[in-house]
Design a protein around this motif. Sequence first.
Motif, mmCIF file in Angstrom:
data_model
loop_
_atom_site.group_PDB
_atom_site.id
_atom_site.type_symbol
_atom_site.label_atom_id
_atom_site.label_comp_id
_atom_site.label_asym_id
_atom_site.label_seq_id
_atom_site.Cartn_x
_atom_site.Cartn_y
_atom_site.Cartn_z
ATOM 1 N N ILE A 127 0.841 -1.205 0.000
ATOM 2 C CA ILE A 127 0.000 0.000 0.000
ATOM 3 C C ILE A 127 0.872 1.250 0.000
ATOM 4 O O ILE A 127 0.794 2.095 -0.898
ATOM 5 N N ILE A 128 1.715 1.399 1.048
ATOM 6 C CA ILE A 128 2.679 2.505 1.064
ATOM 7 C C ILE A 128 4.010 1.923 0.606
ATOM 8 O O ILE A 128 4.918 1.666 1.396
ATOM 9 N N GLY A 129 4.092 1.674 -0.648
ATOM 10 C CA GLY A 129 5.260 1.028 -1.214
ATOM 11 C C GLY A 129 5.020 0.779 -2.685
ATOM 12 O O GLY A 129 4.998 1.704 -3.493
ATOM 13 N N TYR A 130 4.773 -0.465 -3.005
ATOM 14 C CA TYR A 130 4.617 -0.873 -4.403
ATOM 15 C C TYR A 130 3.573 -0.047 -5.151
ATOM 16 O O TYR A 130 3.808 0.425 -6.264
ATOM 17 N N SER A 131 2.419 0.158 -4.521
ATOM 18 C CA SER A 131 1.329 0.871 -5.204
ATOM 19 C C SER A 131 1.692 2.307 -5.549
ATOM 20 O O SER A 131 1.171 2.874 -6.515
ATOM 21 N N LEU A 132 2.596 2.917 -4.770
ATOM 22 C CA LEU A 132 2.972 4.309 -5.032
ATOM 23 C C LEU A 132 3.726 4.460 -6.345
ATOM 24 O O LEU A 132 3.746 5.551 -6.923
ATOM 25 N N ALA A 133 4.348 3.380 -6.806
ATOM 26 C CA ALA A 133 5.134 3.481 -8.038
ATOM 27 C C ALA A 133 4.258 3.793 -9.247
ATOM 28 O O ALA A 133 4.713 4.439 -10.206
ATOM 29 N N PHE A 134 2.993 3.398 -9.208
ATOM 30 C CA PHE A 134 2.153 3.493 -10.406
ATOM 31 C C PHE A 134 1.614 4.899 -10.677
ATOM 32 O O PHE A 134 1.649 5.348 -11.823
ATOM 33 N N PRO A 135 1.115 5.637 -9.673
ATOM 34 C CA PRO A 135 0.758 7.029 -9.974
ATOM 35 C C PRO A 135 1.969 7.857 -10.389
ATOM 36 O O PRO A 135 1.844 8.771 -11.214
ATOM 37 N N VAL A 136 3.140 7.512 -9.835
ATOM 38 C CA VAL A 136 4.353 8.228 -10.232
ATOM 39 C C VAL A 136 4.712 7.902 -11.679
ATOM 40 O O VAL A 136 5.078 8.791 -12.463
ATOM 41 N N LEU A 137 4.590 6.626 -12.063
ATOM 42 C CA LEU A 137 4.830 6.254 -13.458
ATOM 43 C C LEU A 137 3.858 6.981 -14.391
ATOM 44 O O LEU A 137 4.238 7.403 -15.489
ATOM 45 N N ALA A 138 2.607 7.132 -13.940
ATOM 46 C CA ALA A 138 1.628 7.867 -14.751
ATOM 47 C C ALA A 138 2.054 9.322 -14.920
ATOM 48 O O ALA A 138 1.933 9.903 -16.015
ATOM 49 N N MET A 139 2.566 9.938 -13.845
ATOM 50 C CA MET A 139 3.063 11.317 -13.935
ATOM 51 C C MET A 139 4.232 11.411 -14.914
ATOM 52 O O MET A 139 4.329 12.354 -15.704
ATOM 53 N N LEU A 140 5.126 10.417 -14.855
ATOM 54 C CA LEU A 140 6.294 10.432 -15.732
ATOM 55 C C LEU A 140 5.875 10.282 -17.192
ATOM 56 O O LEU A 140 6.482 10.897 -18.084
ATOM 57 N N ASN A 141 4.854 9.489 -17.445
ATOM 58 C CA ASN A 141 4.340 9.356 -18.814
ATOM 59 C C ASN A 141 3.757 10.672 -19.305
ATOM 60 O O ASN A 141 3.905 11.031 -20.483
ATOM 61 N N MET A 142 3.096 11.406 -18.402
ATOM 62 C CA MET A 142 2.556 12.718 -18.769
ATOM 63 C C MET A 142 3.688 13.683 -19.100
ATOM 64 O O MET A 142 3.587 14.466 -20.053
ATOM 65 N N ILE A 143 4.757 13.627 -18.317
ATOM 66 C CA ILE A 143 5.912 14.492 -18.581
ATOM 67 C C ILE A 143 6.529 14.138 -19.927
ATOM 68 O O ILE A 143 6.885 15.021 -20.723
ATOM 69 N N ARG A 144 6.645 12.825 -20.202
ATOM 70 C CA ARG A 144 7.240 12.391 -21.470
ATOM 71 C C ARG A 144 6.369 12.796 -22.654
ATOM 72 O O ARG A 144 6.883 13.162 -23.716
ATOM 73 N N ASP A 145 5.044 12.746 -22.470
ATOM 74 C CA ASP A 145 4.142 13.180 -23.547
ATOM 75 C C ASP A 145 4.256 14.687 -23.797
ATOM 76 O O ASP A 145 4.167 15.145 -24.940
ATOM 77 N N ARG A 146 4.438 15.428 -22.696
ATOM 78 C CA ARG A 146 4.526 16.893 -22.829
ATOM 79 C C ARG A 146 5.891 17.312 -23.366
ATOM 80 O O ARG A 146 5.983 18.244 -24.168
ATOM 81 N N TRP A 147 6.942 16.633 -22.925
ATOM 82 C CA TRP A 147 8.305 16.927 -23.374
ATOM 83 C C TRP A 147 8.936 15.632 -23.881
ATOM 84 O O TRP A 147 9.657 14.945 -23.137
ATOM 85 N N PRO A 148 8.683 15.262 -25.129
ATOM 86 C CA PRO A 148 9.123 13.972 -25.675
ATOM 87 C C PRO A 148 10.629 13.735 -25.610
ATOM 88 O O PRO A 148 11.076 12.589 -25.617
ATOM 89 N N GLY A 149 11.401 14.777 -25.538
ATOM 90 C CA GLY A 149 12.853 14.620 -25.520
ATOM 91 C C GLY A 149 13.434 14.260 -24.168
ATOM 92 O O GLY A 149 14.644 14.050 -24.043
#
Length: 315
Positions: A127-149
């Motif tokens: 719960i306070i561990g593994y699950s936290l990785a996924f919203p962060v990965l979603a944020m990183l995907n948003m950053i990559r979509d906004r700044w592809p480089g």
Amino acid sequence: YVMATWVITGRAVPTDPGPDPLPETARLFIFWVQIVAMLMGVTVFWYFVIKPWRQEGKMSTTGMLYIAWLTLFFQDPMMNYTSATVLYNSHMVNLGTWTLGSTPGWTSPNGNNLPEPLLLIIVGYTIIGYSLAFPVLAMLNMIRDRWPGTSKFRLAIIGILILIVLDTMFESLLLRTGVYAYPGGIREITLFAGETYQFPMTEGIFYGGLLIGATMVLLLYRDDKGQTFVEQGIERLRVSSMQKQWIKFFALFGYAHISMLLLFTIPMQWFATHSDPFPEGYPSYMINGLCAYGPQQNQCPGPGVTMPRPLNNPF
């Protein structure tokens, strides 16, 4: 071996909370926090393990990692391997812990008195561990979509920093409830230093940032087949599909446990043996006989306090 020794030798017994009374509001809270944690654990188990398994006909990478994270509780008491640095409320469901007399080389006294909260700690790592990785990965995907480089390395650094912040926020709130405590902190790098709910930033960095971050990075760097680096090339093995699944699981299992050992458990030993004095005010059901240091074996760990070694440790 460790768990079997713990059970067979009769050390798997609840820790005595001691004479200090537990306020009724605190009793109700720790009851419900254990129930809610188990319900959340079941929900997350369904989401990561059962649902993808039903859809794909086999366990997914994220499902296998979830199972691996469920077993990380085994290393949890190792924070106290050399010196007591974490406490749990012994009014929670517990059977002590698998440490002194069961874990080879255990040093800190009365380690088996640490009341590992079985209904909380096992699912807690997901719960306070593994699950936290996924919203962060979603944020990183948003950053990559906004700044592809943006490189994956930069994304990984950003993700680790976000995880440090998230873990610090969640744990700082939980510590105020009295469910557990980190008394063995270096005050210069500790939030709310000197209070019973202090939060050593070493926990936020090494657990939140590096340990959870290791799993986040593993998933971030998946190839175009969706494979992590520990499973790449598995299709070339001349074994059955079932055997490949087991090989993949043990590869991910090993990655999770080695990550915790190298990025959290071992580094925390240095911080444990360099901690400042325990904050005052912990009741008996938090101390649980773990302050058995010094010449009279009645002190908590801290500067100038002798660190005892077990007289009859067979290891």
